[in-house]
Design an enzyme around this catalytic site. Sequence first.
Site, PDB file in Angstrom:
ATOM      1  N   HIS A   5      47.180 -50.100  -7.078  1.00  0.00           N
ATOM      2  CA  HIS A   5      47.978 -50.341  -8.289  1.00  0.00           C
ATOM      3  C   HIS A   5      49.283 -49.552  -8.185  1.00  0.00           C
ATOM      4  O   HIS A   5      49.349 -48.370  -8.516  1.00  0.00           O
ATOM      5  CB  HIS A   5      47.192 -49.917  -9.540  1.00  0.00           C
ATOM      6  CG  HIS A   5      47.803 -50.382 -10.827  1.00  0.00           C
ATOM      7  ND1 HIS A   5      47.119 -51.154 -11.739  1.00  0.00           N
ATOM      8  CD2 HIS A   5      49.034 -50.198 -11.349  1.00  0.00           C
ATOM      9  CE1 HIS A   5      47.899 -51.404 -12.779  1.00  0.00           C
ATOM     10  NE2 HIS A   5      49.079 -50.819 -12.558  1.00  0.00           N
ATOM     11  N   HIS A  23      53.664 -50.432  -8.604  1.00  0.00           N
ATOM     12  CA  HIS A  23      54.698 -51.412  -8.924  1.00  0.00           C
ATOM     13  C   HIS A  23      55.918 -51.226  -8.023  1.00  0.00           C
ATOM     14  O   HIS A  23      56.458 -50.126  -7.923  1.00  0.00           O
ATOM     15  CB  HIS A  23      55.115 -51.282 -10.388  1.00  0.00           C
ATOM     16  CG  HIS A  23      54.049 -51.692 -11.358  1.00  0.00           C
ATOM     17  ND1 HIS A  23      53.978 -52.958 -11.905  1.00  0.00           N
ATOM     18  CD2 HIS A  23      52.977 -51.013 -11.862  1.00  0.00           C
ATOM     19  CE1 HIS A  23      52.932 -53.041 -12.723  1.00  0.00           C
ATOM     20  NE2 HIS A  23      52.309 -51.863 -12.711  1.00  0.00           N
ATOM     21  N   ASP A  51      58.949 -52.205  -8.465  1.00  0.00           N
ATOM     22  CA  ASP A  51      60.134 -51.796  -9.214  1.00  0.00           C
ATOM     23  C   ASP A  51      59.964 -50.427  -9.864  1.00  0.00           C
ATOM     24  O   ASP A  51      60.863 -49.958 -10.567  1.00  0.00           O
ATOM     25  CB  ASP A  51      60.512 -52.843 -10.270  1.00  0.00           C
ATOM     26  CG  ASP A  51      59.371 -53.175 -11.208  1.00  0.00           C
ATOM     27  OD1 ASP A  51      58.209 -52.864 -10.882  1.00  0.00           O
ATOM     28  OD2 ASP A  51      59.636 -53.760 -12.281  1.00  0.00           O
ATOM     29  N   GLY A  92      52.618 -56.131 -18.855  1.00  0.00           N
ATOM     30  CA  GLY A  92      53.442 -56.191 -20.053  1.00  0.00           C
ATOM     31  C   GLY A  92      52.645 -55.744 -21.261  1.00  0.00           C
ATOM     32  O   GLY A  92      51.510 -55.277 -21.154  1.00  0.00           O
ATOM     33  N   HIS A 142      46.110 -56.085 -16.028  1.00  0.00           N
ATOM     34  CA  HIS A 142      46.381 -54.886 -16.811  1.00  0.00           C
ATOM     35  C   HIS A 142      45.604 -54.991 -18.121  1.00  0.00           C
ATOM     36  O   HIS A 142      45.828 -55.910 -18.916  1.00  0.00           O
ATOM     37  CB  HIS A 142      47.872 -54.772 -17.136  1.00  0.00           C
ATOM     38  CG  HIS A 142      48.711 -54.224 -16.026  1.00  0.00           C
ATOM     39  ND1 HIS A 142      48.997 -54.939 -14.882  1.00  0.00           N
ATOM     40  CD2 HIS A 142      49.331 -53.024 -15.892  1.00  0.00           C
ATOM     41  CE1 HIS A 142      49.765 -54.206 -14.091  1.00  0.00           C
ATOM     42  NE2 HIS A 142      49.978 -53.038 -14.679  1.00  0.00           N
ATOM     43  N   GLU A 162      44.730 -50.165 -21.321  1.00  0.00           N
ATOM     44  CA  GLU A 162      45.652 -49.029 -21.225  1.00  0.00           C
ATOM     45  C   GLU A 162      46.225 -48.753 -22.604  1.00  0.00           C
ATOM     46  O   GLU A 162      45.912 -47.751 -23.230  1.00  0.00           O
ATOM     47  CB  GLU A 162      46.777 -49.336 -20.226  1.00  0.00           C
ATOM     48  CG  GLU A 162      47.779 -48.191 -20.088  1.00  0.00           C
ATOM     49  CD  GLU A 162      49.012 -48.582 -19.288  1.00  0.00           C
ATOM     50  OE1 GLU A 162      49.715 -47.673 -18.829  1.00  0.00           O
ATOM     51  OE2 GLU A 162      49.277 -49.788 -19.142  1.00  0.00           O
ATOM     52  N   ASP A 184      50.769 -46.171  -9.885  1.00  0.00           N
ATOM     53  CA  ASP A 184      51.454 -46.974 -10.899  1.00  0.00           C
ATOM     54  C   ASP A 184      52.956 -47.046 -10.615  1.00  0.00           C
ATOM     55  O   ASP A 184      53.423 -48.015 -10.022  1.00  0.00           O
ATOM     56  CB  ASP A 184      51.177 -46.442 -12.297  1.00  0.00           C
ATOM     57  CG  ASP A 184      51.334 -47.512 -13.374  1.00  0.00           C
ATOM     58  OD1 ASP A 184      51.466 -48.698 -13.019  1.00  0.00           O
ATOM     59  OD2 ASP A 184      51.304 -47.175 -14.574  1.00  0.00           O
TER      60      ASP A 184
END
Length: 365
Positions: A21, A23, A25, A179, A206, A209, A304
């Site tokens: 996991h 990202h 970006d 998102g 996701h 969380e 993350d």
Amino acid sequence: MEPTRVPPVEELRSAPKVLLHDHLDGGLRPATIVDLAAEAGHELPTNDADELAVWFAESADSGSLVRYLETFEHTVGVMQSADALTRVARECAEDLAADGVVYAEIRYAPELHVQGGLTLTEVVAAVQEGFDQGIEASGGRIVVRQLLTAMRQAAPSLEIAELAIAARDRGVAGFDIAGPEAGYPPTRFLDAFDYVRQENGHATCHAGEAFGLPSIWEAVQWCGADRLGHGVRIIDDIHVKEAAGDGAPVRAELGLLASYIRDKRIPLEMCPSSNVQTGAAESIATHPIGLLTDLRFRVTVNTDNRLMSRTSMTEEFRLLCEAFGWGLDKVEWLTVNAMKSAFLPYDERYRLIMETIKPWYAERR
């Protein structure tokens, strides 16, 4: 009983690690952001790379969702050309390999990278070119796969799912949604998850969380997610009767959902530092990963957003080992958990476990 030796940082860095996991970006080098912003004419809070690194971390730590989301405006903003995507992906693979990661699944939302005129297919191809370059530069010490993410608040989830299946022979391992959880439950994307499952594909989600048990329940029982991104709120379905201590195991009563997830070995992609930043956990020391590990859930450790959290896999394991008194045996267990849970064919997972991961730890027993 002799206390467990907490591994030193250099030992943790050299240990083979698995990342599920992360990202794309959320892991750029600050100096790269400065370079790409100059090329794209994108205005940054500062053009000094060191100051920019501090700005990203402070914004993510601010407790302000607006400031946290602003950080991604700058990373995504400079990732709108094929060359930029390829560079970011190449450096991602290089940085992870340097940190001892031997297998990584890197996720991103292709729909966020088409403002410069690229098609979704061209975005995926540019990212894969970067990963291929990074793998070659690392001497093949790392295997990297893509996860294609659909944004909950946007429309084209089925289109992204179709793209993930179409590109699964070109480096894409699976599908994801991300998102805001509140107001955008996983069941809004049933058609995408159904498509992936019917095409014998893999999906993570996701969930659990920013929102609680209903989000996790829908992701698993309605969408059929193979893994849960974060999943920290599963703790709400666990009642601790007696904490672990002096060699005694923790005693807890699990609700039906928690029992199902543990029994079915559904992997939890836990991201401790990020969870503290977003308020999903109060601290590393009180993060649910400790209890969930004691209860033998299929827990995995992840980063993350490495830039926003100023972290790495080495740093995440350092924090956890210091907080919970874990040694290399626990690091190995968590790493094997992650490799078992990877969206990679069984023979490739088995080979990495038996030829790369386990031999390294066996030498240090």
